[in-house]
Scaffold this motif. Structure first.
Motif, PDB file in Angstrom:
ATOM      1  N   PRO A 137      38.707  52.071  47.660  1.00 56.55           N
ATOM      2  CA  PRO A 137      37.777  52.715  46.726  1.00 56.55           C
ATOM      3  C   PRO A 137      38.085  52.413  45.261  1.00 56.55           C
ATOM      4  O   PRO A 137      37.167  52.316  44.447  1.00 56.55           O
ATOM      5  CB  PRO A 137      37.955  54.207  47.044  1.00 56.55           C
ATOM      6  CG  PRO A 137      38.393  54.244  48.465  1.00 56.55           C
ATOM      7  CD  PRO A 137      39.270  53.041  48.618  1.00 56.55           C
ATOM      8  N   ALA A 138      39.357  52.273  44.920  1.00 58.50           N
ATOM      9  CA  ALA A 138      39.705  51.916  43.543  1.00 58.50           C
ATOM     10  C   ALA A 138      39.130  50.549  43.183  1.00 58.50           C
ATOM     11  O   ALA A 138      38.568  50.352  42.096  1.00 58.50           O
ATOM     12  CB  ALA A 138      41.217  51.928  43.355  1.00 58.50           C
ATOM     13  N   ASN A 139      39.251  49.592  44.092  1.00 60.83           N
ATOM     14  CA  ASN A 139      38.698  48.271  43.829  1.00 60.83           C
ATOM     15  C   ASN A 139      37.171  48.290  43.806  1.00 60.83           C
ATOM     16  O   ASN A 139      36.545  47.584  43.015  1.00 60.83           O
ATOM     17  CB  ASN A 139      39.205  47.269  44.863  1.00 60.83           C
ATOM     18  CG  ASN A 139      40.644  46.853  44.600  1.00 60.83           C
ATOM     19  OD1 ASN A 139      41.181  47.088  43.520  1.00 60.83           O
ATOM     20  ND2 ASN A 139      41.277  46.244  45.580  1.00 60.83           N
ATOM     21  N   LEU A 140      36.568  49.101  44.664  1.00 65.52           N
ATOM     22  CA  LEU A 140      35.109  49.232  44.627  1.00 65.52           C
ATOM     23  C   LEU A 140      34.646  49.783  43.276  1.00 65.52           C
ATOM     24  O   LEU A 140      33.590  49.391  42.761  1.00 65.52           O
ATOM     25  CB  LEU A 140      34.624  50.143  45.759  1.00 65.52           C
ATOM     26  CG  LEU A 140      34.639  49.552  47.166  1.00 65.52           C
ATOM     27  CD1 LEU A 140      34.248  50.624  48.184  1.00 65.52           C
ATOM     28  CD2 LEU A 140      33.680  48.371  47.268  1.00 65.52           C
ATOM     29  N   ALA A 141      35.413  50.683  42.717  1.00 63.92           N
ATOM     30  CA  ALA A 141      35.063  51.226  41.405  1.00 63.92           C
ATOM     31  C   ALA A 141      35.045  50.132  40.341  1.00 63.92           C
ATOM     32  O   ALA A 141      34.242  50.179  39.400  1.00 63.92           O
ATOM     33  CB  ALA A 141      36.039  52.327  41.016  1.00 63.92           C
ATOM     34  N   VAL A 142      35.912  49.147  40.467  1.00 66.18           N
ATOM     35  CA  VAL A 142      35.926  48.034  39.525  1.00 66.18           C
ATOM     36  C   VAL A 142      34.598  47.276  39.572  1.00 66.18           C
ATOM     37  O   VAL A 142      34.020  46.937  38.530  1.00 66.18           O
ATOM     38  CB  VAL A 142      37.106  47.096  39.836  1.00 66.18           C
ATOM     39  CG1 VAL A 142      36.964  45.782  39.070  1.00 66.18           C
ATOM     40  CG2 VAL A 142      38.425  47.769  39.496  1.00 66.18           C
ATOM     41  N   VAL A 153      32.284  37.219  41.741  1.00 69.31           N
ATOM     42  CA  VAL A 153      33.664  37.687  41.665  1.00 69.31           C
ATOM     43  C   VAL A 153      34.567  36.591  42.222  1.00 69.31           C
ATOM     44  O   VAL A 153      34.191  35.863  43.146  1.00 69.31           O
ATOM     45  CB  VAL A 153      33.855  38.995  42.471  1.00 69.31           C
ATOM     46  CG1 VAL A 153      33.522  38.798  43.944  1.00 69.31           C
ATOM     47  CG2 VAL A 153      35.280  39.526  42.313  1.00 69.31           C
ATOM     48  N   MET A 154      35.741  36.458  41.649  1.00 68.57           N
ATOM     49  CA  MET A 154      36.695  35.454  42.126  1.00 68.57           C
ATOM     50  C   MET A 154      37.988  36.155  42.526  1.00 68.57           C
ATOM     51  O   MET A 154      38.523  36.983  41.779  1.00 68.57           O
ATOM     52  CB  MET A 154      36.984  34.424  41.034  1.00 68.57           C
ATOM     53  CG  MET A 154      37.809  33.240  41.518  1.00 68.57           C
ATOM     54  SD  MET A 154      37.968  31.944  40.255  1.00 68.57           S
ATOM     55  CE  MET A 154      39.538  32.393  39.528  1.00 68.57           C
ATOM     56  N   GLY A 155      38.465  35.842  43.723  1.00 67.95           N
ATOM     57  CA  GLY A 155      39.707  36.427  44.203  1.00 67.95           C
ATOM     58  C   GLY A 155      40.446  35.472  45.116  1.00 67.95           C
ATOM     59  O   GLY A 155      39.912  34.434  45.526  1.00 67.95           O
ATOM     60  N   LEU A 156      41.667  35.823  45.446  1.00 69.34           N
ATOM     61  CA  LEU A 156      42.476  35.030  46.364  1.00 69.34           C
ATOM     62  C   LEU A 156      41.933  35.192  47.776  1.00 69.34           C
ATOM     63  O   LEU A 156      41.704  36.308  48.238  1.00 69.34           O
ATOM     64  CB  LEU A 156      43.932  35.481  46.302  1.00 69.34           C
ATOM     65  CG  LEU A 156      44.941  34.742  47.186  1.00 69.34           C
ATOM     66  CD1 LEU A 156      45.035  33.271  46.802  1.00 69.34           C
ATOM     67  CD2 LEU A 156      46.314  35.406  47.088  1.00 69.34           C
ATOM     68  N   HIS A 166      38.704  41.825  47.614  1.00 68.97           N
ATOM     69  CA  HIS A 166      38.640  40.824  46.542  1.00 68.97           C
ATOM     70  C   HIS A 166      37.525  39.832  46.796  1.00 68.97           C
ATOM     71  O   HIS A 166      37.579  38.692  46.325  1.00 68.97           O
ATOM     72  CB  HIS A 166      39.983  40.105  46.395  1.00 68.97           C
ATOM     73  CG  HIS A 166      41.105  41.011  46.005  1.00 68.97           C
ATOM     74  ND1 HIS A 166      42.413  40.570  45.873  1.00 68.97           N
ATOM     75  CD2 HIS A 166      41.134  42.332  45.708  1.00 68.97           C
ATOM     76  CE1 HIS A 166      43.180  41.592  45.524  1.00 68.97           C
ATOM     77  NE2 HIS A 166      42.422  42.673  45.417  1.00 68.97           N
ATOM     78  N   GLY A 167      36.526  40.261  47.586  1.00 68.52           N
ATOM     79  CA  GLY A 167      35.354  39.438  47.797  1.00 68.52           C
ATOM     80  C   GLY A 167      35.286  38.735  49.133  1.00 68.52           C
ATOM     81  O   GLY A 167      34.457  37.852  49.331  1.00 68.52           O
ATOM     82  N   TRP A 168      36.142  39.125  50.090  1.00 67.35           N
ATOM     83  CA  TRP A 168      36.117  38.465  51.397  1.00 67.35           C
ATOM     84  C   TRP A 168      34.821  38.811  52.130  1.00 67.35           C
ATOM     85  O   TRP A 168      34.303  39.917  52.015  1.00 67.35           O
ATOM     86  CB  TRP A 168      37.347  38.839  52.206  1.00 67.35           C
ATOM     87  CG  TRP A 168      37.574  37.933  53.382  1.00 67.35           C
ATOM     88  CD1 TRP A 168      37.559  38.258  54.701  1.00 67.35           C
ATOM     89  CD2 TRP A 168      37.837  36.523  53.335  1.00 67.35           C
ATOM     90  NE1 TRP A 168      37.811  37.160  55.477  1.00 67.35           N
ATOM     91  CE2 TRP A 168      37.971  36.063  54.671  1.00 67.35           C
ATOM     92  CE3 TRP A 168      37.961  35.594  52.296  1.00 67.35           C
ATOM     93  CZ2 TRP A 168      38.232  34.726  54.983  1.00 67.35           C
ATOM     94  CZ3 TRP A 168      38.227  34.271  52.612  1.00 67.35           C
ATOM     95  CH2 TRP A 168      38.358  33.853  53.937  1.00 67.35           C
TER      96      TRP A 168
END
Length: 457
Positions: A137-142, A153-156, A166-168
């Motif tokens: 949820p913290a990442n969703l808030a971002v 969005v770009m992520g590993l 991170h966008g998977w």
């Protein structure tokens, strides 16, 4: 020392997960609880619902007797446990301190303010939001704060050690947003910063995530900050795994490089199951609006109190010693595993995490993890970079040293832990050998106290 099977009997569960014949014998359950001690004590639970109490005690004994190497797990202090179980759980508190939608916040507001101020002090940030229920949820808030559906969005990449959020593709973050993923170099197992820079220049993401869930090496926050500045992206450092190491000075901090930082409050930080979003002042308002009212209702005030306690502990010199010991144990375990012919992704570790590639051991990660668990060593199977196997039957096993460091194990213990890991992997399916290792593991752990539970004396 009783064998590792004892906790299964007391808990009403055998090693295959089947219910014990005694699971419904309430009187017998109550009597069996007299032989163990939960700290803080649970007499009301034992009286009202001995079946649940017995399962709690069984889980406590399981944690006591095992070498717990799951990288996302730890032991919280008794103080954190007590805070989590307080009457603060009874109170609803939508909004933020001084700006609530419910009355009766005279006590809750100072609790949340204390957690916020401690988070700011421990991590050296301008703003902290301690309300997210967990890391995802913290990442969703971002995303809600800084992106619109369809933005990039770009992520590993997940197989390279990134996180689902991170966008998977299977995550909401990969379905609602356009995701581009960077990876690691095949020859080194380390993040390919050249690829990340080229990808960012080409795709112009609005948000870039650095960090992940299976990264055994130091994250180069300055390099990611340079990439983000070049393309005008918000850099988000997900430090869920390494927050405690950063707080204790055992890993470089993203503060001053990433505008936004997300983290869970358990793992190496050794707090309750919760999360925080840290940021600079410029991004604070957007973060707060995204958490509430964007995603959540009232915060879990008992968790907020426990976060405050954990952050108070993280500010002590003793916690700094602990954080450095976590890394020392990981390096010692990695070295011992390498000596036994294990293949480690990136060749070792800089933090608490070790990622084994078992391809050269002719066994998959899943059967290896199950064999380790039977042998009293708790880990999780995990994909490795460029894994030829499927995600539910991958080639890797992920290990972490945070929990065993909390129990007091040191580098001198790591060669023996590595020997047990090797023996268990080789003995997969050999129940007698796995039971023998489990008994030896339980004997070692009996000498190292566990916060929150102890066997009867």
């Amino acid at each position: 020392m009783n064998s590792v099977r004892d906790w299964r009997a007391e808990g009403g569960i055998d090693h295959r997960g089947a219910k014990s014949r005694e699971s419904t014998a309430r009187l017998g359950a109550r009597q069996s609880l007299e032989a163990v001690v939960h700290e803080p004590a649970i007499p009301a639970l034992t009286q009202a619902d001995p079946e649940v109490a017995r399962l709690v005690q069984a889980e406590a004994r399981r944690q006591f007797e095992k070498i717990r190497l799951i990288a996302s797990e730890n032991y919280v202090s008794r103080a954190v446990l007590e805070a989590t179980g307080t009457v603060l759980t009874n109170k609803y508190s939508e909004g933020y301190a001084g700006r609530r939608y419910y009355e009766g916040q005279q006590v809750v507001d100072p609790v949340e303010t204390l957690a916020v101020e401690r988070a700011k002090a421990v991590f050296g940030v301008e703003h902290a939001n301690v309300q997210p229920y967990s890391g995802s949820p913290a990442n969703l808030a971002v995303y809600l704060a800084f992106m619109e559906p369809g933005d990039t969005v770009m992520g590993l990449a997940l197989p390279s050690g990134g996180h689902l959020t991170h966008g998977w593709g299977v995550s909401a973050t990969g379905k609602w947003f356009r995701s581009v993923q960077y990876g690691v170099r095949k020859e080194t197992g380390r993040v390919d910063l050249d690829e990340a820079r080229d990808l960012a220049r080409r795709e112009r993401p609005k948000v870039i995530f650095c960090g992940g869930t299976a990264i055994p090496r130091t994250i180069d926050f300055p390099a990611f900050a340079e990439i983000a500045r070049e393309v005008g992206a918000v850099l988000v450092a997900d430090i869920a795994h390494i927050a405690g190491l950063i707080a204790g000075g055992a890993h470089p901090s993203p503060v001053g490089h990433a505008q936004v930082i997300t983290t869970t409050t358990h793992k190496t930080l050794r707090g309750p199951r919760g999360a925080m979003i840290l940021s600079d002042a410029e991004h604070a308002k957007a973060v707060d609006k995204a958490v509430f009212p964007g995603l959540q209702g009232g915060p879990h005030n008992h968790t907020t109190a426990a976060i405050a306690v954990a952050l108070g502990e993280a500010a002590t010199p003793e916690f700094g010693t602990y954080a450095h010991n976590v890394v020392a144990n990981a390096k010692a375990l990695a070295a011992a595993l390498l000596q036994r012919g294990f293949d480690l992704v990136s060749g070792g570790t800089d933090n608490h995490l070790i990622l084994l590639d078992l391809t050269n051991k002719a066994i998959g990660g899943k059967p290896a993890a199950k064999a380790l668990d039977r042998a009293g060593i708790e880990a999780n199977y995990n994909t490795v970079p460029f894994d030829p196997r499927k995600p539910f039957d991958p080639s890797g096993v992920r290990l972490g040293t945070a929990a065993i460091t909390t129990r007091g194990l040191g580098p001198d213990h790591m060669p023996q832990v590595a020997a047990w890991i090797e023996a268990a992997v080789q003995a997969a399916g050999d129940e007698a050998t796995l039971d023998r290792i489990a008994a030896e593991v339980a004997e070692l752990m009996a000498a190292h106290p566990m916060p929150g539970w102890s066997p009867a004396v």
